[in-house]
Design a protein around this motif. Structure first.
Motif, short mmCIF file in Angstrom:
data_model
loop_
_atom_site.label_atom_id
_atom_site.label_comp_id
_atom_site.label_asym_id
_atom_site.label_seq_id
_atom_site.Cartn_x
_atom_site.Cartn_y
_atom_site.Cartn_z
N GLY A 110 0.37 -1.20 0.33
CA GLY A 110 -0.18 -0.16 -0.44
C GLY A 110 1.07 1.10 -0.24
N TRP A 111 -0.11 2.38 -0.83
CA TRP A 111 0.70 3.58 -0.63
C TRP A 111 0.00 4.48 -0.81
CZ3 TRP A 111 0.53 6.66 -5.34
CH2 TRP A 111 -0.36 6.04 -5.98
N PHE A 112 -0.80 4.40 -1.32
CA PHE A 112 -1.84 5.71 -1.49
C PHE A 112 -2.55 6.66 -0.50
CE2 PHE A 112 -5.39 7.51 -4.26
CZ PHE A 112 -4.68 8.69 -4.24
N GLU A 113 -1.81 7.62 0.17
CA GLU A 113 -2.39 8.32 1.36
C GLU A 113 -3.36 8.48 1.39
OE1 GLU A 113 -0.44 11.45 4.82
OE2 GLU A 113 0.33 10.69 3.33
N LYS A 114 -4.54 8.75 0.29
CA LYS A 114 -5.51 9.42 0.33
C LYS A 114 -6.33 8.79 0.91
CE LYS A 114 -10.01 11.81 -2.08
NZ LYS A 114 -9.84 12.33 -3.80
N ASP A 115 -6.55 7.05 -0.17
CA ASP A 115 -7.65 6.68 0.79
C ASP A 115 -7.60 5.86 1.72
OD1 ASP A 115 -7.73 5.78 -2.20
OD2 ASP A 115 -6.40 3.56 -2.68
N TYR A 116 -5.53 6.25 2.51
CA TYR A 116 -5.93 5.29 4.08
C TYR A 116 -6.77 6.63 4.78
CZ TYR A 116 -2.31 2.09 3.10
OH TYR A 116 -1.52 1.25 3.04
N GLN A 117 -6.54 8.12 4.77
CA GLN A 117 -7.55 8.50 5.03
C GLN A 117 -8.83 8.37 5.00
OE1 GLN A 117 -4.84 12.65 3.97
NE2 GLN A 117 -3.42 12.01 5.65
N SER A 118 -9.18 8.86 3.79
CA SER A 118 -10.79 8.90 4.11
C SER A 118 -10.77 7.51 4.62
CB SER A 118 -10.79 8.94 2.64
OG SER A 118 -12.40 9.14 2.21
N TYR A 119 -10.34 6.09 4.52
CA TYR A 119 -11.18 5.61 5.05
C TYR A 119 -11.24 4.61 6.38
CZ TYR A 119 -14.13 4.25 0.35
OH TYR A 119 -14.50 4.38 -0.38
N GLY A 120 -10.22 5.71 7.07
CA GLY A 120 -10.03 5.65 8.20
C GLY A 120 -8.90 4.63 8.61
N TYR A 121 -7.64 4.16 7.71
CA TYR A 121 -6.87 3.04 7.86
C TYR A 121 -5.65 4.19 8.30
CZ TYR A 121 -9.58 -0.52 5.04
OH TYR A 121 -11.08 -0.92 4.52
N ASP A 122 -4.54 3.21 9.35
CA ASP A 122 -3.61 3.55 9.70
C ASP A 122 -2.72 3.93 8.58
OD1 ASP A 122 -1.25 5.28 11.38
OD2 ASP A 122 -1.28 2.77 12.11
N PHE A 123 -1.89 5.14 7.92
CA PHE A 123 -1.09 4.91 7.25
C PHE A 123 -0.04 4.84 7.86
CE2 PHE A 123 1.55 7.30 3.83
CZ PHE A 123 1.02 6.38 2.88
N GLY A 124 0.78 4.82 8.56
CA GLY A 124 1.94 4.56 9.64
C GLY A 124 3.10 5.12 8.26
N THR A 125 3.82 3.87 8.05
CA THR A 125 5.22 4.48 7.43
C THR A 125 5.16 3.69 6.15
OG1 THR A 125 6.64 2.85 8.17
CG2 THR A 125 6.52 5.37 8.95
N ALA A 126 6.09 4.05 5.06
CA ALA A 126 6.49 3.41 4.43
C ALA A 126 6.83 1.84 4.63
CB ALA A 126 7.59 2.95 2.92
N GLY A 127 7.96 1.88 6.31
CA GLY A 127 8.39 0.86 6.15
C GLY A 127 7.80 -0.19 7.49
N SER A 128 7.13 0.58 8.03
CA SER A 128 5.90 -0.25 9.18
C SER A 128 4.73 -1.48 8.19
CB SER A 128 5.35 0.63 9.98
OG SER A 128 3.99 1.27 8.89
N ARG A 129 4.31 -0.25 6.81
CA ARG A 129 3.11 -1.18 5.71
C ARG A 129 4.17 -2.08 5.29
NH1 ARG A 129 2.69 4.00 4.40
NH2 ARG A 129 3.72 3.59 2.26
N LEU A 130 5.49 -2.29 5.23
CA LEU A 130 6.35 -3.50 4.42
C LEU A 130 6.12 -4.43 5.82
CD1 LEU A 130 8.93 -1.59 2.43
CD2 LEU A 130 7.40 -3.73 1.30
#
Length: 258
Positions: A110-130
């Motif tokens: 995952g990478w598209f911040e707007k998706d995360y923000q609009s749907y209430g997901y924690d964006f975290g960092t690139a490292g944490s998502r990996l």
């Protein structure tokens, strides 16, 4: 698969289009002879009007499973952050059965911040998502072993991305297909890195199909060099509101000429 082992995919990006147009493009792609139809896992368009028409990935894949009969289907790629791994495993198993064994589980961090923000997901960092993806993949595999009924086959896993320290390590450990978004020189270098990770897991790099996204350009301009570098799956991305598959026809003809 053709004698050459080359496959052609099309990514029907579910943006700026009404669903009947997406369905028409899907049917045309299958009739043209493509091997795989992908969508993508976002909630908003990635280009053009960022509040334009858009449809959800996995609901659509369930429909595609019924609307096609030959081609494989999947997401390029599912965002790991948007669904619990056990739920995603069950969703994939279900579409696998609906499609009679034609689903590919494409997945990424995952990478598209707007998706995360609009749907209430924690964006975290690139490292944490990996790191989350690395933790999710074994959970998905374990859930497939427990589901009743089991998947119809070993569901192929496609991992997209080129991070050399984390992503390619996951590819070597878990993936059947690696999708690269890079240019030819970068593709060659990252293929060497992937081979190194495969050695760490006592796995032959030849077990992993190499996939690349290609622009709408004549296949003779890019195809042969990528084939020489080890690519076997070529995917053309197309966006709504209408989907012009003429370039896909050219790639299918090129595949069949090999």
């Amino acid at each position: 698969m053709t004698a050459s082992g080359i496959r052609i995919g099309v990514q029907l990006q579910p943006q700026h289009a009404d669903y009947p147009e997406i369905r028409r493009a899907l049917t045309e792609a299958e009739d043209l002879g493509v091997d795989i139809a992908f969508n993508w896992d976002h909630f908003y368009p990635l280009n053009g009007d960022d509040e334009g028409k858009h449809f959800e990935c996995w609901t659509m894949l369930g429909a595609w499973a019924e609307q096609t009969s030959r081609i494989e289907i999947g997401a390029l790629v599912t965002c790991n952050s948007y669904r619990n791994p056990e739920l995603l495993a069950d969703m994939a198993r279900t579409v696998d059965h609906i499609s009679a064994g034609r689903l590919i589980l494409g997945i990424g961090s995952g990478w598209f911040e707007k998706d995360y923000q609009s749907y209430g997901y924690d964006f975290g960092t690139a490292g944490s998502r990996l790191d989350d993806l690395a933790e999710a993949l074994p959970r998905i595999e374990r859930r497939w072993e427990r589901l009743n009924p089991a998947p119809t086959r070993k569901i192929p896993v496609l991992i997209g991305g080129g991070g050399e320290r984390k992503t390619l390590r996951m590819v070597a450990r878990h993936a059947d297909i690696w999708h690269s978004f890079s240019d030819l020189d970068t593709f060659k270098r990252k293929s060497e890195v992937l081979a190194g990770w495969c050695a760490e897991f006592d796995r032959s790099p030849d077990e992993i199909e190499r996939s690349v996204g290609v622009r709408p350009e004549p296949p003779a301009e890019t195809g042969p060099a990528y084939v020489e570098a080890g690519a076997r799956l070529f995917t053309i991305g197309l966006s709504g509101p209408s989907y012009d598959l003429s370039v896909v026809r050219d790639w299918v003809a090129w595949r069949d000429s090999l």
